[in-house]
Structure formats: structure tokens, C-alpha cells
Motif scaffolding. Structure first.
Motif, mmCIF file in Angstrom:
data_model
loop_
_atom_site.group_PDB
_atom_site.id
_atom_site.type_symbol
_atom_site.label_atom_id
_atom_site.label_comp_id
_atom_site.label_asym_id
_atom_site.label_seq_id
_atom_site.Cartn_x
_atom_site.Cartn_y
_atom_site.Cartn_z
ATOM 1 N N THR A 292 -38.303 -50.443 13.289
ATOM 2 C CA THR A 292 -39.630 -50.267 13.875
ATOM 3 C C THR A 292 -39.468 -49.651 15.248
ATOM 4 O O THR A 292 -38.764 -50.209 16.097
ATOM 5 N N LEU B 279 -40.793 -49.074 18.702
ATOM 6 C CA LEU B 279 -41.770 -49.657 19.611
ATOM 7 C C LEU B 279 -42.020 -48.714 20.773
ATOM 8 O O LEU B 279 -41.082 -48.301 21.465
ATOM 9 N N GLN C 1 -40.058 -53.171 7.152
ATOM 10 C CA GLN C 1 -40.639 -53.268 8.487
ATOM 11 C C GLN C 1 -41.677 -52.159 8.648
ATOM 12 O O GLN C 1 -41.568 -51.097 8.044
ATOM 13 N N ILE D 187 -43.404 -57.763 15.508
ATOM 14 C CA ILE D 187 -42.877 -56.858 14.487
ATOM 15 C C ILE D 187 -42.498 -57.700 13.280
ATOM 16 O O ILE D 187 -41.762 -58.678 13.417
ATOM 17 N N ALA E 111 -44.807 -49.537 16.168
ATOM 18 C CA ALA E 111 -45.631 -50.525 16.842
ATOM 19 C C ALA E 111 -45.810 -50.056 18.276
ATOM 20 O O ALA E 111 -45.001 -49.259 18.783
#
Lengths: 122, 110
Positions: free
Chosen positions: B105, B107, B6, B20, B10
Motif C-alpha cells: 500500500t 501511503l 492490501q 491499512i 492510502a
């Protein structure tokens, strides 16, 4: 609502054994159809599944850790426990307990504990 | 190094759509279903998507999942500040005979 809570040693010396317990409330570890899992996350890394035990006591292990893992289920106390032997700094991680369930064709972790940090250091 | 790959981060602004990605192989994503988990800092991880694109009860329809070949994606539309969290993909792996996860990830909602 099912709740899981990890407890155990937060600091373990190298070569010793890490011991953690997951107390389950709002549900029973004797319920059929579920697995009781340990998952960990080393600092800065992703999640890693370690092991599970089912309500019958059957187990499945991550092959990379199998030789060092012991997992047990205590039906009377509604909890399950993990022991990881011969620990090194690489075993430093946040350890989560989680319930596994089959939903559709997926085996998911539908309830998790908050996690407990275990540090391996002398 | 996680088995599933991943992007580490983001970001998006409120109201935007963010995706994602999660990349795997023939031993995991291509042959097994993908699940997604959300972990808001200080809280327990939460199941967000299962069976590639199904939402558990209570998960807003702003969250959607998709899969093609050895890759999967999580899309979040109408981004909200409370979506700021870490997101993890997962799938069963035939080699491990157990689940594998992505590295996660983070965010950020700007």
C-alpha cells in the motif's frame, strides 16, 4: 549494525542463469538462529519470498521456483548467493537479500539489502 | 496477484490517523502472526510490526497493528510527512511453508 548488499548481473538474457550475491557486514552468516533469504518484487507487483539458507546450510524453497533455484553460503567471504536458471521476462524484478530471525512467535526479516534490479531481456 | 490483499493506496493529512488493511485466509493470517514492513523510496525495507502488534525497538508508538480472523490492520496515528512510504503485510503460509506478502500500500501524506 548489520548491513547487506546485493550485487550481480543486472541484465540477463532469456533462458540464461541469473546470479546474485549478498555481502554481509557487521555480522556473520555463521551466527546461529538466523536464515539468509532472497526475496523479489516484479514491477508493479508485491513481494515474493524465493529461498533461504541457514548457517548450517539447510535450505527452504518457494515451491513455485524450487526446480530453478540454487543457493549457497560462503562462510569465508561472509556472503550468500542465488542462482536462478532458465529465466524468462517474468523473472524481471528487484531482488532483495534479507536476514531472517525468530522474534517471539514470528519469523521476520529484520535486516534487508537495498535491492538490485534484474532485467531479463534479449 | 499477491496471496495477501492490501489496498494499493492510502492517504491522509499530517496529524490524521490512517489504517491499512491486509486480508488473507485460514492458511496464513488466521493461523500465523502478521508482520508489517515499511519501505521508504530508495531505502531498504524496515520491519515495523511483528507478532501482530509488537513494535521493534526504535519504532514510534504511532504505529500499531491488530488482527482479527483472516484480516489484519496497520494503524498510523499522528501522521507525519516522513511516513510517506510503501507498507507491506506478511505472514507465514501453511500451503507454501514459507512467508507470503501483500501487494503493498502506497501511503501519501497530503
Amino acid at each position: 549494525q548489520l548491513q547487506l548488499q546485493e550485487s550481480g548481473s543486472g541484465l540477463v538474457k532469456p533462458s540464461q542463469t541469473l546470479s546474485l550475491t549478498c555481502a554481509v557486514s557487521g555480522g556473520s552468516v555463521k551466527s546461529a538462529g538466523y536464515s539468509w533469504n532472497w526475496i523479489r518484487q516484479p514491477p508493479g507487483k508485491g513481494l515474493e519470498w524465493i529461498v533461504y539458507i541457514s548457517h548450517t546450510g539447510s535450505t527452504s524453497y518457494n515451491p513455485s521456483l524450487r526446480s530453478r533455484i540454487s543457493i549457497s553460503l560462503d562462510r569465508s567471504k561472509n556472503q550468500f548467493s542465488l542462482q536462478l536458471s532458465s529465466v524468462t521476462a517474468a523473472d524481471t524484478a528487484v531482488y532483495y537479500c534479507a536476514r531472517g530471525a525468530a522474534i517471539g512467535t514470528s519469523d521476520v526479516f529484520d535486516f534487508w539489502g537495498q535491492g538490485t534490479m534484474v532485467t531479463v531481456s534479449s | 496477484q499477491s496471496v495477501l490483499t492490501q489496498p494499493p493506496s492510502a492517504s491522509g493529512t499530517p496529524g490524521q490517523r490512517v489504517t491499512i488493511s491486509c486480508s488473507g485466509s485460514s492458511s496464513n493470517i488466521e493461523t500465523n502472526t502478521v508482520d508489517w514492513y515499511q519501505r521508504v523510496p530508495g531505502t531498504a525495507p524496515k520491519l515495523l510490526i511483528y507478532n501482530d502488534n509488537q513494535r521493534p525497538s526504535g519504532v514510534p508508538n504511532r504505529f500499531s497493528g491488530s488482527k482479527s480472523g483472516t484480516s489484519a490492520s496497520l494503524a498510523i496515528s499522528g501522521l507525519q510527512s516522513e511516513d510517506e512510504a510503501d507498507y507491506y503485510c506478511a505472514a507465514r503460509d501453511a500451503s507454501l511453508n514459507g512467508p507470503v506478502f501483500g501487494g503493498g500500500t502506497k501511503l501519501t501524506v497530503l
